[in-house]
Design an enzyme around this catalytic site. Structure first.
Site, PDB file in Angstrom:
ATOM      1  N   TRP A  41      -5.494  -8.639  -4.172  1.00 10.74           N
ATOM      2  CA  TRP A  41      -5.329  -9.663  -3.147  1.00 10.74           C
ATOM      3  C   TRP A  41      -5.772 -11.050  -3.570  1.00 10.74           C
ATOM      4  O   TRP A  41      -5.543 -12.020  -2.864  1.00 10.74           O
ATOM      5  CB  TRP A  41      -6.022  -9.230  -1.852  1.00 10.74           C
ATOM      6  CG  TRP A  41      -5.159  -8.243  -1.150  1.00 10.74           C
ATOM      7  CD1 TRP A  41      -5.392  -6.929  -0.934  1.00 10.74           C
ATOM      8  CD2 TRP A  41      -3.846  -8.496  -0.621  1.00 10.74           C
ATOM      9  NE1 TRP A  41      -4.315  -6.338  -0.316  1.00 10.74           N
ATOM     10  CE2 TRP A  41      -3.356  -7.268  -0.112  1.00 10.74           C
ATOM     11  CE3 TRP A  41      -3.026  -9.616  -0.550  1.00 10.74           C
ATOM     12  CZ2 TRP A  41      -2.101  -7.154   0.470  1.00 10.74           C
ATOM     13  CZ3 TRP A  41      -1.779  -9.495   0.035  1.00 10.74           C
ATOM     14  CH2 TRP A  41      -1.337  -8.282   0.540  1.00 10.74           C
TER      15      TRP A  41
ATOM     16  N   ASP B 233      -6.312   1.330   8.950  1.00  7.42           N
ATOM     17  CA  ASP B 233      -6.035   2.303   7.890  1.00  7.42           C
ATOM     18  C   ASP B 233      -6.600   3.696   8.191  1.00  7.42           C
ATOM     19  O   ASP B 233      -7.351   4.251   7.383  1.00  7.42           O
ATOM     20  CB  ASP B 233      -6.586   1.820   6.542  1.00  7.42           C
ATOM     21  CG  ASP B 233      -6.182   0.400   6.201  1.00  7.42           C
ATOM     22  OD1 ASP B 233      -5.192  -0.074   6.776  1.00  7.42           O
ATOM     23  OD2 ASP B 233      -6.853  -0.229   5.369  1.00  7.42           O
TER      24      ASP B 233
ATOM     25  N   ASP C 207       0.805  -1.226   0.000  1.00  7.85           N
ATOM     26  CA  ASP C 207       0.000   0.000   0.000  1.00  7.85           C
ATOM     27  C   ASP C 207       0.838   1.276   0.000  1.00  7.85           C
ATOM     28  O   ASP C 207       1.699   1.459   0.868  1.00  7.85           O
ATOM     29  CB  ASP C 207      -0.880   0.071   1.249  1.00  7.85           C
ATOM     30  CG  ASP C 207      -1.848  -1.075   1.385  1.00  7.85           C
ATOM     31  OD1 ASP C 207      -1.769  -2.025   0.592  1.00  7.85           O
ATOM     32  OD2 ASP C 207      -2.687  -1.030   2.300  1.00  7.85           O
TER      33      ASP C 207
END
Length: 519
Positions: free
Chosen positions: A320, A184, A52
């Protein structure tokens, strides 16, 4: 969503970062096989596994971009740091929030505390990032780090500033499942109310908190979207933007996995209002910033030159469903993963009355073109091979047709035509199909063809196609539609061809801008 948590439970060990050079570290030395497969004009890690990106802050005359990094694929780790002045060329500075025993650092965000609300000094860079306290899954909590040198070195607070109260009380399986998704944090300063706002991703909603000082936080509300088949919220985003007509709007976005309902696994967003307590969406059905397979964990940030009307954006070019596998660059260059090209976002009112984010490649990329080649218009009924070859370029053109059912462009074409990636229009789809480019051992089946909706009656389309050694990104018309895909090209996959089935099509304004040295 079984893949969402393992990606963070397994982020391990940060490798020492070397100084990267122009355009994503393309000349970083490799001790592995040659020739290099490193992307030419995309940001890549000097070594190891990139995950990320974290929203940049602007200090010391540059954007400070952070990203999750590990020395092994899909392993535990922390944040590495790279800086850029233009969103194209990056200098790497190594680990900045390193792995600690039982404390891998997951995603979060940084802000510049101009008014010294947190007490670390005016202009301090403050980070909130998720860490699993004591390595316990249901104790995902938000930790604070601060920097007084522009975001190059950080000091941590020892205890979380936003505690996972659900994790502390969870006993039933349903409660534990919810507690194990608390990640996050994305923070911004709400100037209208003189407070900080934080949004945290949850399994089926977003949680909003406010704070006067970045240290003490109060929960305000949850944004619970009705269609839970869209997946859980990761890397949430909340910002205000001025549209092209001068009106102001709030945008809430997040990376979501809507594969089960035939929608993207990228960045979903809603326009609406933030009233200091809650986000109220204009429409509970989201829009999507990318329709490809590989534009996840995206971050957006205000541009320095026009912070109210233009935001920049980038994303991790992976998914993913298959991210943990080895890829060709592991063997050829000792790294895995890249960010997308930086985009410029603008907000525009659509004919139906709603507002949408439109994307265009960052303007600074044009300055990196090393050669430009134009070709005359060409009418094709069947196929035509363009007399040109290359590995890192932009192809811009218009396609017009009348009766043709399927029209498009093949990039990464092998000499015999057996290998290629197709970008075209068929029926109500604008598609990118990479299945003919699959490599043995790196197959992406069934995640090969990505499609975005387009008017089935359309008879013309404008395409900007960005090809690099490991990717294809397609900007359609004015940028309302973008498709981003990993593509692992083989050595001879350097050609371009046009096709039209069921009638002729005319290919116009054909321009190729090459990046890097010719092959």
């Amino acid at each position: 969503m079984t893949l969402e948590f393992p990606r963070r439970t397994m982020l391990q060990g940060t490798g020492a970062a070397a100084l990267a050079v122009l355009m994503g570290g393309a000349a970083a030395t490799s001790a592995h096989a040659s020739p290099s497969l490193r992307a030419v004009y995309h940001m890549t890690p000097p070594t190891g596994w990139l995950c990320d990106p974290q929203r940049p802050v602007y200090t010391n005359g540059a954007y400070q971009l952070y990203y999750l990094h590990s020395s092994i694929n899909n392993g535990q780790g922390g944040w590495d740091h790279a800086s850029t002045t233009d969103g194209v060329s990056f200098t790497h500075h190594g680990a900045v929030l390193p792995l600690q025993p039982n404390f891998p650092v997951w995603s979060g965000s940084a802000v510049v505390d101009t008014a010294n609300t947190a007490g670390f000094g005016a202009g301090a860079v403050v980070v909130l990032a998720t860490k699993p306290t004591d390595g316990i899954r249901k104790y995902q909590e938000q930790y604070l780090y601060w920097s007084t040198d522009g975001g190059f070195t950080f000091t941590p607070l020892p205890d979380p500033v936003i505690v996972n109260t659900d994790g502390r009380t969870a006993t039933t399986q349903a409660e534990i499942d919810n507690a194990e998704w608390f990640r996050d944090p994305k923070i911004h300063w709400d100037a209208a109310r003189n407070e900080w706002v934080c949004v945290i991703g949850r399994a089926r909603y977003a949680a909003f908190y406010t704070s006067p000082n970045l240290r003490t936080w109060q929960w305000k509300s949850n944004f619970d979207y009705p269609n839970h088949a869209l997946g859980g919220i990761e890397c949430p985003d909340l910002f205000q933007m001025t549209a092209g007509d001068g009106t102001r709007h709030w945008v809430f976005g997040a990376s979501m996995d809507a594969y089960s309902v035939g929608l993207p696994m990228t960045y979903a967003y809603w326009t609406g209002t933030w009233n200091g307590t809650s986000f109220v969406a204009d429409n509970l059905s989201p829009q999507w910033l990318d329709w490809g397979w590989d534009w996840y964990a995206a971050v957006t940030w205000p541009s320095v030159d026009a912070p109210e009307t233009k935001r920049l954006a980038t994303a991790w070019m992976n998914n993913w469903k298959y991210a943990a596998r080895d890829v060709p660059t592991d063997a050829s260059d000792g790294y895995n993963g890249q960010n997308s090209i930086t985009r410029e976002l603008r907000l525009e009112k659509q004919a139906g009355g709603w507002y949408s984010l439109l994307s265009s490649p960052v303007g600074a990329l044009n300055a990196y073109a090393t050669a430009t080649t134009s070709f005359p218009n060409r009418t094709v009924n069947g196929s035509f091979v363009l007399p040109w070859s290359g590995r890192a370029y932009e192809l811009e053109l218009d396609i017009a047709w009348d009766t043709a059912a399927n029209v498009g462009v093949s990039v990464g074409r092998s000499a015999d035509g057996s290998r290629h990636t197709n970008i075209g229009k068929y029926g109500g789809d604008l598609y990118v199909d990479r299945s003919p480019s699959d490599l043995a051992g790196y197959s992406l089946v069934p995640y090969t063809r990505a499609a975005a909706p387009i008017d089935p009656n359309a008879r013309q389309v404008h395409l900007r196609i960005f090809v690099d050694k490991q990717s294809v990104e397609v900007f359609v018309n004015a940028g309302h539609t973008v498709l981003s895909q990993q593509v692992h090209f083989a050595d001879g996959d350097t050609g371009i061809s046009f096709y039209a089935d069921g009638g002729p099509a005319t290919f116009m304004g054909i321009t190729i801008r090459e990046f890097g040295k010719p092959i």
